[in-house]
Design a protein around this motif. Structure first.
Motif, PDB file in Angstrom:
ATOM      1  N   ARG A  24       0.965  -1.361  -0.103  1.00  0.00           N
ATOM      2  CA  ARG A  24       0.157   0.081  -0.023  1.00  0.00           C
ATOM      3  C   ARG A  24       0.868   1.243  -0.158  1.00  0.00           C
ATOM      4  N   LYS A  25       1.914   1.083   0.846  1.00  0.00           N
ATOM      5  CA  LYS A  25       2.878   2.461   0.769  1.00  0.00           C
ATOM      6  C   LYS A  25       3.613   2.502  -0.625  1.00  0.00           C
ATOM      7  N   ALA A  26       4.134   1.429  -1.272  1.00  0.00           N
ATOM      8  CA  ALA A  26       4.620   1.600  -2.590  1.00  0.00           C
ATOM      9  C   ALA A  26       3.626   2.087  -3.528  1.00  0.00           C
ATOM     10  N   VAL A  27       2.378   1.672  -3.621  1.00  0.00           N
ATOM     11  CA  VAL A  27       1.278   2.116  -4.663  1.00  0.00           C
ATOM     12  C   VAL A  27       0.968   3.335  -4.243  1.00  0.00           C
ATOM     13  N   PHE A  28       0.342   3.744  -2.883  1.00  0.00           N
ATOM     14  CA  PHE A  28      -0.482   4.838  -2.892  1.00  0.00           C
ATOM     15  C   PHE A  28       0.500   6.150  -2.364  1.00  0.00           C
ATOM     16  N   VAL A  29       1.536   5.822  -1.748  1.00  0.00           N
ATOM     17  CA  VAL A  29       2.255   6.968  -1.366  1.00  0.00           C
ATOM     18  C   VAL A  29       3.650   7.229  -2.447  1.00  0.00           C
ATOM     19  N   ASP A  30       4.351   6.001  -2.661  1.00  0.00           N
ATOM     20  CA  ASP A  30       5.351   6.396  -3.699  1.00  0.00           C
ATOM     21  C   ASP A  30       4.898   6.734  -5.112  1.00  0.00           C
ATOM     22  N   ARG A  31       4.117   5.943  -5.622  1.00  0.00           N
ATOM     23  CA  ARG A  31       3.618   5.824  -7.076  1.00  0.00           C
ATOM     24  C   ARG A  31       2.575   6.998  -7.143  1.00  0.00           C
ATOM     25  N   LYS A  33       1.432   9.341  -4.821  1.00  0.00           N
ATOM     26  CA  LYS A  33       1.676  10.295  -4.208  1.00  0.00           C
ATOM     27  C   LYS A  33       0.626  10.938  -3.311  1.00  0.00           C
ATOM     28  N   TRP A  34      -0.266   9.992  -2.694  1.00  0.00           N
ATOM     29  CA  TRP A  34      -1.150  10.304  -1.661  1.00  0.00           C
ATOM     30  C   TRP A  34      -0.638  10.848  -0.472  1.00  0.00           C
ATOM     31  N   GLN A  35      -1.201  11.902   0.076  1.00  0.00           N
ATOM     32  CA  GLN A  35      -0.503  12.296   1.335  1.00  0.00           C
ATOM     33  C   GLN A  35      -1.351  11.721   2.513  1.00  0.00           C
ATOM     34  N   VAL A  36      -0.893  10.583   2.825  1.00  0.00           N
ATOM     35  CA  VAL A  36      -1.533   9.709   3.995  1.00  0.00           C
ATOM     36  C   VAL A  36      -0.499   9.140   4.997  1.00  0.00           C
ATOM     37  N   PRO A  37      -0.622   8.802   6.032  1.00  0.00           N
ATOM     38  CA  PRO A  37       0.222   8.391   6.978  1.00  0.00           C
ATOM     39  C   PRO A  37       1.000   7.190   6.470  1.00  0.00           C
ATOM     40  N   VAL A  38       2.554   7.226   7.130  1.00  0.00           N
ATOM     41  CA  VAL A  38       3.220   6.218   6.880  1.00  0.00           C
ATOM     42  C   VAL A  38       3.934   5.919   8.265  1.00  0.00           C
ATOM     43  N   VAL A  39       3.963   4.534   8.554  1.00  0.00           N
ATOM     44  CA  VAL A  39       4.449   4.056   9.855  1.00  0.00           C
ATOM     45  C   VAL A  39       5.781   3.462   9.389  1.00  0.00           C
ATOM     46  N   ASP A  40       6.773   3.927  10.348  1.00  0.00           N
ATOM     47  CA  ASP A  40       8.293   3.471  10.162  1.00  0.00           C
ATOM     48  C   ASP A  40       8.615   3.472   8.789  1.00  0.00           C
ATOM     49  N   ASP A  41       8.249   4.633   8.136  1.00  0.00           N
ATOM     50  CA  ASP A  41       8.769   4.874   6.578  1.00  0.00           C
ATOM     51  C   ASP A  41       8.629   3.634   5.514  1.00  0.00           C
ATOM     52  N   ARG A  42       7.714   2.671   6.244  1.00  0.00           N
ATOM     53  CA  ARG A  42       7.642   1.403   5.263  1.00  0.00           C
ATOM     54  C   ARG A  42       6.207   1.153   5.235  1.00  0.00           C
ATOM     55  N   TYR A  43       5.202   1.442   6.072  1.00  0.00           N
ATOM     56  CA  TYR A  43       3.858   0.760   5.967  1.00  0.00           C
ATOM     57  C   TYR A  43       2.876   2.058   5.686  1.00  0.00           C
ATOM     58  N   GLU A  44       2.073   1.942   4.690  1.00  0.00           N
ATOM     59  CA  GLU A  44       0.641   2.811   4.882  1.00  0.00           C
ATOM     60  C   GLU A  44      -0.260   2.380   5.803  1.00  0.00           C
ATOM     61  N   MET A  45      -0.572   3.058   6.842  1.00  0.00           N
ATOM     62  CA  MET A  45      -1.645   2.809   7.691  1.00  0.00           C
ATOM     63  C   MET A  45      -2.141   3.980   8.249  1.00  0.00           C
ATOM     64  N   PRO A 165     -19.975  13.721  -8.988  1.00  0.00           N
ATOM     65  CA  PRO A 165     -18.560  13.703  -8.474  1.00  0.00           C
ATOM     66  C   PRO A 165     -18.117  15.342  -8.305  1.00  0.00           C
ATOM     67  N   LYS A 166     -16.812  15.148  -7.485  1.00  0.00           N
ATOM     68  CA  LYS A 166     -16.580  16.353  -7.165  1.00  0.00           C
ATOM     69  C   LYS A 166     -15.161  16.437  -6.966  1.00  0.00           C
ATOM     70  N   GLU A 167     -14.541  17.524  -7.114  1.00  0.00           N
ATOM     71  CA  GLU A 167     -12.914  17.551  -7.388  1.00  0.00           C
ATOM     72  C   GLU A 167     -12.430  17.874  -6.123  1.00  0.00           C
ATOM     73  N   ILE A 168     -11.650  16.897  -5.460  1.00  0.00           N
ATOM     74  CA  ILE A 168     -11.157  17.214  -4.215  1.00  0.00           C
ATOM     75  C   ILE A 168      -9.647  16.914  -4.198  1.00  0.00           C
ATOM     76  N   GLY A 169      -8.847  17.880  -3.750  1.00  0.00           N
ATOM     77  CA  GLY A 169      -7.448  17.682  -3.647  1.00  0.00           C
ATOM     78  C   GLY A 169      -6.756  17.503  -5.083  1.00  0.00           C
ATOM     79  N   GLY A 170      -7.535  18.236  -6.032  1.00  0.00           N
ATOM     80  CA  GLY A 170      -7.335  18.007  -7.463  1.00  0.00           C
ATOM     81  C   GLY A 170      -7.477  16.726  -8.329  1.00  0.00           C
ATOM     82  N   GLN A 171      -8.247  16.128  -7.693  1.00  0.00           N
ATOM     83  CA  GLN A 171      -8.776  14.731  -8.375  1.00  0.00           C
ATOM     84  C   GLN A 171     -10.356  14.709  -8.413  1.00  0.00           C
TER      85      GLN A 171
END
Length: 205
Positions: A24-31, A33-45, A165-171
């Motif tokens: 989830r971190k690799a897909v949502f954060v790294d790829r 670019k979602w602004q969501v919490p990451v734990v230990d710089d490894r896990y999207e939670m 649909p609504k535009e939220i955060g540019g999406q």
């Protein structure tokens, strides 16, 4: 097979869950670019990954590697549509013990090609219907990027929009509701050439 992971068997499947959160971190954060919490710089939670969350997880039968997953949130508690994105719904947000929210659909970035990603998603979609029919779930809700709407409709879901649909955060985001029907399961199994059951409900391991 697709596994159901709950508070009951979460400790026994901790390794698989770690793989899920890492992907989830690799897909949502790294790829993406979602602004969501990451734990230990490894896990999207995030705040919804609690003991009340359910997970349907597809794993490689030989290696145990996470291949894909979805998170299910009870709508009788805090959840994304009801508490973060209620503006996407015209009227009341669907809630109840027979309504779950589908979130965080994720396939492993290590899968070789798009056909492999699609095969995992087909199993997860089928497992969602199987679980709903066993657990008495009549509806699923979800927040989705509207670019994926055509994919949902082409799969065969009984989908209806809950608002414009609504535009939220540019999406461009929209809220959808899926009505669970036994005939959808028959359609999925035939269309995807799947065995009689893809979901494993054994919570003892």
């Amino acid at each position: 097979m697709v596994e159901l992971i709950t508070a009951t068997n979460r400790d026994a499947r901790a390794g698989l869950l770690r793989g899920m959160h890492a992907d989830r971190k690799a897909v949502f954060v790294d790829r993406l670019k979602w602004q969501v919490p990451v734990v230990d710089d490894r896990y999207e939670m995030d705040e919804f990954d609690t003991e009340h969350a359910l997970y349907l997880v597809a794993a490689d039968p030989s290696s145990g590697m996470h291949l894909g997953s979805v998170r299910l949130l009870p709508t009788t508690r805090r959840h994304l549509l009801g508490d973060i994105f209620p503006m996407l719904v015209d009227g009341d947000v669907p809630r109840g013990p027979d309504v779950l929210e589908v979130t965080r659909l994720c396939t492993s970035p290590l899968l070789a090609d798009w056909e492999a990603h699609n095969a995992v998603r087909e199993r997860l979609a089928t497992a969602l219907i199987e679980y709903a029919l066993v657990a008495g779930i009549t509806r699923y809700t979800m927040v989705t990027h509207m670019a994926y709407l055509s994919q949902l409709l082409s799969t065969g879901w009984d989908v209806e929009p809950l608002g414009l649909p609504k535009e939220i955060g540019g999406q461009l985001l929209g809220a959808l509701m899926v009505t669970v029907k036994p005939e959808t399961l028959t359609l999925f199994r035939a269309r995807f050439a799947l065995p009689d059951q893809v979901l494993r409900l054994d919570l003892s391991r």
